[in-house]
Design an enzyme around this catalytic site. Sequence first.
Site, PDB file in Angstrom:
ATOM      1  N   GLU A   1       4.835  -2.826 -12.863  1.00  0.00           N
ATOM      2  CA  GLU A   1       6.244  -3.230 -13.057  1.00  0.00           C
ATOM      3  C   GLU A   1       7.143  -2.009 -13.275  1.00  0.00           C
ATOM      4  O   GLU A   1       8.032  -2.016 -14.128  1.00  0.00           O
ATOM      5  CB  GLU A   1       6.364  -4.266 -14.168  1.00  0.00           C
ATOM      6  CG  GLU A   1       5.641  -5.543 -13.764  1.00  0.00           C
ATOM      7  CD  GLU A   1       5.805  -6.682 -14.727  1.00  0.00           C
ATOM      8  OE1 GLU A   1       6.837  -6.747 -15.388  1.00  0.00           O
ATOM      9  OE2 GLU A   1       4.892  -7.524 -14.783  1.00  0.00           O
ATOM     10  N   GLY A   2       6.874  -0.975 -12.520  1.00  0.00           N
ATOM     11  CA  GLY A   2       7.640   0.263 -12.600  1.00  0.00           C
ATOM     12  C   GLY A   2       6.894   1.276 -13.440  1.00  0.00           C
ATOM     13  O   GLY A   2       6.804   1.109 -14.663  1.00  0.00           O
TER      14      GLY A   2
ATOM     15  N   PRO B   1       0.824  -1.219   0.000  1.00  0.00           N
ATOM     16  CA  PRO B   1       0.000   0.000   0.000  1.00  0.00           C
ATOM     17  C   PRO B   1       0.856   1.267   0.000  1.00  0.00           C
ATOM     18  O   PRO B   1       0.489   2.257  -0.630  1.00  0.00           O
ATOM     19  CB  PRO B   1      -0.805  -0.129   1.298  1.00  0.00           C
ATOM     20  CG  PRO B   1      -0.925  -1.605   1.511  1.00  0.00           C
ATOM     21  CD  PRO B   1       0.377  -2.180   1.023  1.00  0.00           C
TER      22      PRO B   1
ATOM     23  N   ASN C   1       6.002   4.214 -15.803  1.00  0.00           N
ATOM     24  CA  ASN C   1       6.854   4.680 -16.898  1.00  0.00           C
ATOM     25  C   ASN C   1       7.666   5.925 -16.544  1.00  0.00           C
ATOM     26  O   ASN C   1       8.818   6.063 -16.945  1.00  0.00           O
ATOM     27  CB  ASN C   1       6.008   4.930 -18.145  1.00  0.00           C
ATOM     28  CG  ASN C   1       5.613   3.625 -18.818  1.00  0.00           C
ATOM     29  OD1 ASN C   1       5.946   2.539 -18.326  1.00  0.00           O
ATOM     30  ND2 ASN C   1       4.912   3.715 -19.921  1.00  0.00           N
TER      31      ASN C   1
END
Lengths: 83, 470
Positions: free
Chosen positions: B368-369, B135, B371
């Site tokens: 996943e990260g 979180p 941008n």
Amino acid sequence: MIRAELEGKVLSLISQLSTLKAHELRREQRLREDLGMDSVSSMELLSMVAEELDLDISVEDAAGITTVGGTLELVAQHYERSA
Amino acid sequence: MLASASAAAKAPEPDSVVAALCESVDRFCARHVRAQEIDAAGRIPLVVIEGLAALGVFGATLPAEHGGGDLGLVGAAELIETLARHDRSVATTVGLHLGLGTRALVEHGSAEQHARYLPSLASGETIAAFATTEPAAGSDLSAIGTTLTEEGDLLRLRGQKAFVTNGGLACLFTVAARTKTSAGAAATTLVLVERGDKGVVQLGEERKLGLRGSSTTGFVFEDVALPRERVLGALGSGQAQLDRVLAWGRLLMSAGCVGTAQAALDRALRYTAERRQFGKRLDEQPVVRMLTDGMRARVAAMRAMVRAAAATDGETLARLSASAKVFCSESAWRVGDTALQLHGGSGYIEDTGLALLLRDARVTRIFEGANEVLLTQLGLLELSQRTTFAERTAGAVHELARRVEAHRQRLHEEQGVRVVRDKLALYRLGQAVILRDAALAAERTADPDLARAFANDALRDAVLHLGEWP
């Protein structure tokens, strides 16, 4: 600034990016494996040092640093050069 | 025993093996995968999961000695692209299992861990998940608050994880937690957690904009006692493992974006060949041709970039997978949006399937990260780059690479290491870097006309990002 004072400042900055306190830091500790930093935070460290002490450190020099001792040496060299 | 050399470092698997698998998967999906039904139901039918398992999809990248197909990243990317052309939820479920879900176990697991888990993971009987986001810790992995502490012979896991893909299906989780290094500082450790471990509490399914067939849940770890044998590698060694696992995850996600973009392009080409307006077929009209040509060139660059990255290893793979993740997720959105636009009003209606493609694609710019975070990191990595790409290229690719290198040099000269804290400069440089990487990859492997067309577009965009004018 005398060397001990300079090192104290640098150790204090390192401790801001690590979970260790300045007095727990040792020269031989590796920024990544021992202090839990990643490649970004170790570069951030040198950037903070350059800003705080008004030093011209190149990205190449910063990228080659892997230990607490290496950081102290690099900063001392640049500080002496700029004095 | 640590797993030996990484699969990505091996010689690529024979094209015929990958082609045969992808052909079977394509045939199966055409017959059984109904994207809109999956979206409406919010889950993937069991017959689809079982059918893909029977084809060997869930074991595709796992070691052959444990029942897997031993594919490397090149083959795995092609497999995920194939799945994504049919449905992004299915591709995400499989991609997560093959990438983030099992990669750390394959590469860093002990022989005992392999024997215990890999056979059922390869058969698809067990689905894997990866739990790192929290979180209060998203793209900033240094903020992970879940702890793994030593208590006598046991380890104790405490904390909460959010947005765990495959959360409702998985029985095995690779969990990122904070431990202490020998120096006493906080470090990351990856640890295996089983669904049945006492204190593992699954939270409810999230309601999402897209990827509704892919399960996403949170987890609470309430003082979960784990044997030490569950740690992957050594305590505190998780950061380096994460770098590599994330590279796999990002690249397979990028491959999914290629599948989405190809599906959008195929629909746009079909529609513009059939639809007539102003007395002509749409594909005979110059503006429409310009748009579909741009889509073709971009999809070719996306595929080239994924293939180029998948064939690398080590730091190059880490860098190129991040670059591909940003480029492919932004491009899938752009290509999908153009396809919808070309469909006019009908594109906005769910029945054409383009709205679903876009909804499914949206999250890939975030997970996943995010941008924006990756672009800043790519800008930073570029500053340490010693390769001069411009020397080996020609035309617009050469000009693009030259401008990136000149900009990098200027930042060095003007700011030195202080540029590391100039996030806006790094972000802008990162934007140009991903375009350069894509143009270079396209120049090497895509159709020359498409590569040239993409390079011209990329140069124009990069100039704007760098704040320069030709």
